[in-house]
Design an enzyme around this catalytic site. Structure first.
Site, PDB file in Angstrom:
ATOM      1  N   GLU A 881     -25.534 -17.111 -16.260  1.00  0.00           N
ATOM      2  CA  GLU A 881     -26.692 -16.488 -15.612  1.00  0.00           C
ATOM      3  C   GLU A 881     -27.297 -17.556 -14.723  1.00  0.00           C
ATOM      4  O   GLU A 881     -27.953 -18.478 -15.192  1.00  0.00           O
ATOM      5  CB  GLU A 881     -27.716 -16.022 -16.666  1.00  0.00           C
ATOM      6  CG  GLU A 881     -27.219 -14.911 -17.561  1.00  0.00           C
ATOM      7  CD  GLU A 881     -26.883 -13.641 -16.788  1.00  0.00           C
ATOM      8  OE1 GLU A 881     -27.408 -13.450 -15.673  1.00  0.00           O
ATOM      9  OE2 GLU A 881     -26.076 -12.846 -17.295  1.00  0.00           O
ATOM     10  N   CYS A 918     -35.523 -16.486 -11.707  1.00  0.00           N
ATOM     11  CA  CYS A 918     -34.322 -16.262 -10.873  1.00  0.00           C
ATOM     12  C   CYS A 918     -34.482 -15.034  -9.997  1.00  0.00           C
ATOM     13  O   CYS A 918     -33.789 -14.890  -9.006  1.00  0.00           O
ATOM     14  CB  CYS A 918     -33.103 -16.030 -11.746  1.00  0.00           C
ATOM     15  SG  CYS A 918     -32.947 -17.165 -13.059  1.00  0.00           S
TER      16      CYS A 918
END
Ligand SMILES: Cc1ncc(C[n+]2csc(CCOP(=O)(O)OP(=O)(O)O)c2C)c(N)n1
Ligand SMILES: [Mg+2]
Length: 1114
Positions: A881, A918
């Site tokens: 990720e 993110c």
């Protein structure tokens, strides 16, 4: 005669002429030559000299500097008849060569100069050497007598191509006009490619005048070739050396001034705080006002900077090559290691033989090092002595600065000139003793703002390089500084400056001597002989060219006069009387004595120095103090190994990210602890895998209840260790509870699949059951930005399926995960050894990636760390990720008030937890008709967001995770603004705090737009067509999530179909993550998916049971 027949006849004639040519260089020719009078060239041909100019234009060449001869007249005629490439006539070929070289030096694209044959071409030799050694891309075009027939025997003919070979990367005579496109391209390719340098093409008179068939006149497309990047192993080795060093030091050389390495180096220094010095030609790559700047290696030994070099155990040398006067000498018996980072390998030299070479694009190499060092900070650097030396050196540089006597001495005139020069003003030095003083005392603020020559170190280049610098940067102040000796070597080109109507200032430092040599002569204790000069009247001399002339008679007058010249258009010459008496102090022997008497040795200094980190960072690099000061409430935390707490040490200090004080001391795991944890996980695997669903569910429910009970505790810890505003911290605890709740539910729903397998006659009676089984021990690495919930997204699914795990939380924010550990250690049913949570440093962390006992590696963090991990993970599954630069499109609203709702959502999406997510909105694209209205409201609201103490209830923007991160954002903003973006609000920094900032119309190649900001930074722009906006969103290396505000189903589905991301959010910003959803990215954003159910899938291996005729017969 029709046109076709005329053309055929023409080409036959020229073919016959050419085929009679002999000699080595005669090549098969298709199209030539000196046109026989009366035979008209056909329309499909082009004159070779025209073709040459077209090829130069194709390369982006703007000027050709030079002195033509009769052999170049075709070329000159071709220049006359077009306007794109300008002919700049100079008064000497050497000056033209210096000008062309300077164009190359400043632009990275070839500069071009022209001369005739023989005498003109030999005049180029000094400038060729200047470009060759200095690594400036430069093309010389020289003339030659006809090569097909000669009527003048050897008159003026010397073999220029052969003569030039030692000074060029490529030198060739053009023997056929048809070769012009390829030879121009090839020579320029070589000139510009690392390491750049001079090249030469000789264009003989008859070749210049010939006709080239159009078929051979096609020019080459110039594609950008990406430079190779450094090999991973070299980077890993460098990181290791840097981390394990005790006193690392950075040296920046000339190569770093050639390409855009400045930003990256600055970020590297901001992050690591490694002190740096630069070489003479590396000046300005990083702003020399930077608190980590120690000084410039103006001489090769015995200066202050060498005290740092001698103390350092690891010198990281960036962009240096041995043509520069050595910034320091290596000795075989030294224990100091040197890492060489450059576009090419280090040329072996008696005083330079680095132990490790990182070869490839410098910017990329520095970026890789920076990212790796960010993940795993260095062990124990002690930079105190460097800082001490820097301060002492700074004091030394003040000597003589206030001296008001006339003639002026170097410290004074260097200071006066620095004060007068704007930030981006370009100072072009000739060569003399003053160069050492400028190198040592003049701080360059920007790359290529102090052009000096420390490679050929030729006299005579100061004025010509200033002329070229002004042509390249007409909007900037350009000043040349030359000695009375060097100035006279190319003073004739004052005429060129006047003819071009430039605004430049030339300062002639008059000591009536070849001062530099006089100084050396004295240093070698020889008698004073032969170096005094009798000069012309410089004022009258300047005036005779039509320039303005001034003679300085007092110290005060100089600054005023210089200021006048800088602000008044024209060519100005200032004669400044100087004395070098003070230069005695720079004699190596005197410097040695001075340092011995005035500078403490490392041992002397460190005996009484303040403790390490109090002075490890330069004072002004940390506006908000990050000291070793301990918070009175500092708590100690154990790590968890095999379900149990252990506290063998308290080595990891975790700072309160707002106050900078140490808030927690945590046990740091070492390799053997990690090794033990993996072994315990292996042993626990069959036991945890055998738990019933209800047991796994109760473990997870135990956690949910404990999290609820400790809600405030957890939020507070987050607020402290991550600097996360308290509201966001509470939000994260709520999500932690959600994640574990979902996992508790999912733990009882691990369904299999029954399937008929009687698909053909031969499998009659077959059926199958497929079911997931826990895969084995899981290696987990979680990031700093969501210390609880991103650990939870790994831990909860593992417990839900029954996999043991070893987690490495981020070293900067381990507390959240350790509290989970504490809660888990009291959970019911959990077999011994099932989990370990180990904050650790990089050296041991490798096991998390490579150990084959782990069956899955689940990593959340930066792409630069994640992707290389995947390559090294071996047989295990990998889930990555990684980052993103999420975009949001605003396409339509139902009613005008909807804009207010969107603005609120965008503010939250872009700036919640200070943008450190993110999926925070980094790029906002708004349809043109909504743009201005939305922008106005957005800017008004964002300007009011409260920045400050994250503990305050109304704080929206808290500190970033590190001061260096705020510095990085600041640079990105500066870079975008200087590239043409508008700063709409924000842009201010206070320590680790950075304003919520909005930039408008950021060029696509800027970091603020391209890279992951991970900070409070939003780029906005308008668009006209939805399709175009979607394409713009896709124009990114990342693809995590995207948001689209639209009510049009077609557009929503178009976005879903076309956007290259892992998730599309319709009707909201991309920053939405529901913990049950499938979550993960494409492209550089990651690999695999998280979200409880999806992670559980990864943690299981499917097994099928085939059954035949079961239940068919009894
Ligand atoms: C073309 C060239 N010739 C000779 C030298 C050797 N040299 C280096 S510095 C210097 C004297 C420079 O005198 P000036 O320009 O007056 O500067 P000053 O040192 O007096 O300030 C000489 C002759 C050189 N570097 N380049
Ligand atoms: Mg002189």
């Amino acid at each position: 005669m029709d046109e076709d027949t005329a053309a055929k006849r023409y080409w036959n004639v020229v073919r016959n002429i050419f085929s009679s040519t002999e000699g080595d260089d005669a090549q098969p020719v298709h199209a030539v030559h000196a046109v026989p009078r009366g035979v008209c060239p056909p329309r499909e041909s082009v004159k070779a000299s025209d073709l040459f100019i077209a090829a130069l234009k194709n390369e982006g060449v703007k000027w050709v500097f030079g002195v033509p001869g009769e052999e170049n007249l075709d070329f000159v005629e071709s220049m006359r008849t077009q306007t794109d490439v300008k002919l700049v006539i100079t008064r000497h070929e050497q000056a033209a060569g210096f000008m062309a070289s300077t164009v190359g030096r400043l632009t990275g694209k070839v500069g071009v100069c022209l001369s005739t044959l023989g005498p003109g071409a030999t005049n180029f030799s000094t400038s060729a050497a200047y470009a060759y050694l200095g690594a400036f891309p430069m093309l010389m075009i020289t003339g030659q007598k006809p090569i097909l027939k000669s009527k003048q025997a050897s008159f003026q003919i010397v073999d220029i191509v052969e003569m030039s070979k030692p000074l060029t990367k490529f030198a060739k005579q053009i023997v056929n006009g048809g070769l012009i496109p390829s030879l121009v391209r090839e020579s320029i390719r070589q000139a510009e490619e690392e390491r750049p340098g001079a090249v030469l093409l000789e264009l003989p008179e008859d070749i210049a005048g010939m006709q080239v068939h159009k078929e051979e006149a096609s020019l080459y497309k110039i594609d950008k070739v990406r430079r190779p990047v450094a090999e991973e192993k070299a980077i890993t080795a460098a990181v290791k050396m840097i981390r394990f060093a005790k006193h690392p030091l950075l040296v920046i050389g000339c190569g770093a001034n050639r390409k855009l390495t400045s930003n990256m180096l600055r970020q590297f220094i901001d992050q690591t705080k490694i002190p740096f010095l630069d070489t003479q030609m590396g000046k300005g790559v990083v702003d020399e006002r930077h608190p980590s700047y120690v000084g410039t290696a103006a001489i090769s030994s015995s200066d202050y900077v060498h005290a740092c070099i001698n103390y350092s155990d690891l010198i990281i040398v960036v962009g240096h090559d041995v043509v520069e006067k050595p910034p320091f000498f290596m000795h075989h018996e030294d224990t100091t290691k040197v890492i060489h980072i450059n576009y090419f390998t280090a040329q072996v030299d008696q005083v330079y033989f680095p132990q490790l070479e990182v070869v490839g694009d410098i910017g990329n190499a520095i970026w890789q090092l920076k990212e790796k060092l960010k993940e795993e900070p260095p062990l124990q650097w002690d930079l105190r002595y460097f800082n001490y030396v820097r301060e002492e050196f700074a004091k030394n540089l003040l000597i003589g600065v206030d001296d008001t006597s006339c003639p002026l001495s170097p410290p004074r005139f260097v200071t006066d000139i620095r004060r007068a020069m704007p930030e981006d003003g370009i100072l072009c030095l000739d060569n003399g003793l003053y160069k050492v003083w400028f190198a040592r005392n003049y701080k360059a603020y920007q790359p290529n703002t102090l052009l000096l020559d420390n490679a050929l170190a030729t006299m005579g280049a100061g004025l010509p390089s200033a002329i070229a610098a002004k042509m390249v940067h007409p909007e900037r102040t350009v000043v040349a500084v030359a000695g009375d000796g060097g100035f006279m070597m190319n003073s004739q080109d004052m005429a060129t400056a006047v003819m071009l109507d430039l605004h430049i200032v030339v300062i002639v430092l008059n000591d009536n001597a070849y001062g530099m040599i006089k100084w050396k002569q004295a240093g070698m204790e020889f008698g004073d002989f032969g170096l005094d000069l009798q000069n012309p009247d410089f004022v009258k001399y300047a005036q005779s060219y039509g320039a303005h002339g001034y003679k300085i008679r007092s110290c005060e007058e100089f600054s005023t006069c210089l200021q006048h010249c800088i602000t008044t258009h024209g060519v100005h010459l200032i004669e400044l009387p100087i004395t070098y008496a003070i230069s005695d102090m720079l004699q190596v022997a005197n410097l040695k004595t001075h340092l011995k008497e005035n500078l403490k040795t490392p041992e002397e200094y460190l005996a009484t120095a303040p403790p390490i980190s109090a002075s490890a960072e330069p004072a002004d690099a940390k506006p908000r103090a990050f000291t070793e000061e301990e918070d009175p409430n500092c708590q100690e935390y154990p790590f968890y190994i095999g379900n149990r707490p252990e506290k063998p040490n308290t080595d990891l200090k975790v700072a309160d990210k707002y106050t900078g004080k140490i808030a927690y001391r945590v046990a740091l795991a070492h390799v053997n602890d990690i090794e033990r944890a993996i072994e315990l996980a292996v042993q626990a695997f069959p036991k945890i895998a055998a738990l019933s669903s209800w047991q796994r569910k109760e473990i997870l429910e135990h956690c949910v209840n404990a999290f609820k009970a400790r809600f405030d505790d957890l939020a507070r810890a987050l607020c402290i260790e991550a600097g996360k505003p308290i509201k966001d911290s509470r939000g994260e605890v709520t999500r932690l509870i959600d994640t574990f709740t979902i996992a508790a539910e999912e733990s009882t729903r691990i369904y299999g699949e029954w399937a008929p397998m009687d698909i053909a006659k031969r499998t009659d009676g077959f059926m199958s059951i497929t079911k997931g089984f826990p895969i084995g021990p899981i290696s987990m690495i979680s990031p700093f930005n969501f210390p609880l919930n991103l650990a939870a997204h790994k831990i909860a699914p593992a417990l839900a399926v029954g996999c043991p795990f070893v987690l490495k939380p981020a070293s900067r924010t381990p507390i959240g995960a350790l509290i989970i550990g504490e809660i888990l250690s009291n959970a019911p049913h959990l077999p011994e050894g099932s989990f370990s949570i180990l904050p650790c440093s990089r050296d041991g962390a490798d096991l998390f990636t490579v150990d084959e006992r782990f069956k899955v590696l689940s990593f959340t963090g930066s792409p630069s760390v994640g992707w290389p991990m995947k390559a090294r993970a071996g047989k295990k599954r990998v889930v990555l990720e990684l980052g993103g630069n999420a975009a949001c499109i605003v396409e339509d609203v139902r009613k005008p008030e909807d804009i207010d709702v969107i603005v609120e959502k965008v503010i939250h999406g872009a700036f919640y937890q200070s943008g450190q997510s993110c999926i925070s909105v980094q790029r906002l694209l708004v349809r043109q008709d909504l743009y201005e209205g939305l922008k106005e409201k957005l800017v008004a609201k964002v300007s009011c967001l409260k920045k400050g103490d994250p503990h305050d209830e109304d704080t929206f923007i808290g500190p970033l995770i590190a001061v260096s991160e705020a510095g990085r954002i600041q640079q990105w903003v500066d870079e975008a603004v200087s590239a043409g973006a508008n700063l709409l609000c924000g842009g201010q920094r206070d320590g680790a705090l950075y304003d919520a900032t909005i930039l408008e119309n950021v060029p696509g190649n800027c970091s603020a737009y391209n890279d992951e900001a991970f900070g409070p930074l939003l780029c906005i722009e308008s668009y006209t067509h939805f399709k175009g906006a979607v394409a713009r969103v896709n124009d990114s290396v990342f693809g995590l999530q995207a948001g689209v505000f639209t009510h049009d189903m077609d557009k929503a589905f178009y976005a879903f179909e076309q956007l290259e991301v892992g998730g599309v959010v319709i009707g909201n910003v991309p920053s939405i993550r529901v913990d049950a959803q499938s979550y993960g990215g494409v492209k550089d954003s990651g690999f695999g998916r998280e979200g409880v159910r999806y992670a559980m899938k990864d943690y299981m291996e499917e097994r099928v049971m085939m059954m035949v005729n079961v239940g068919k017969e009894m």
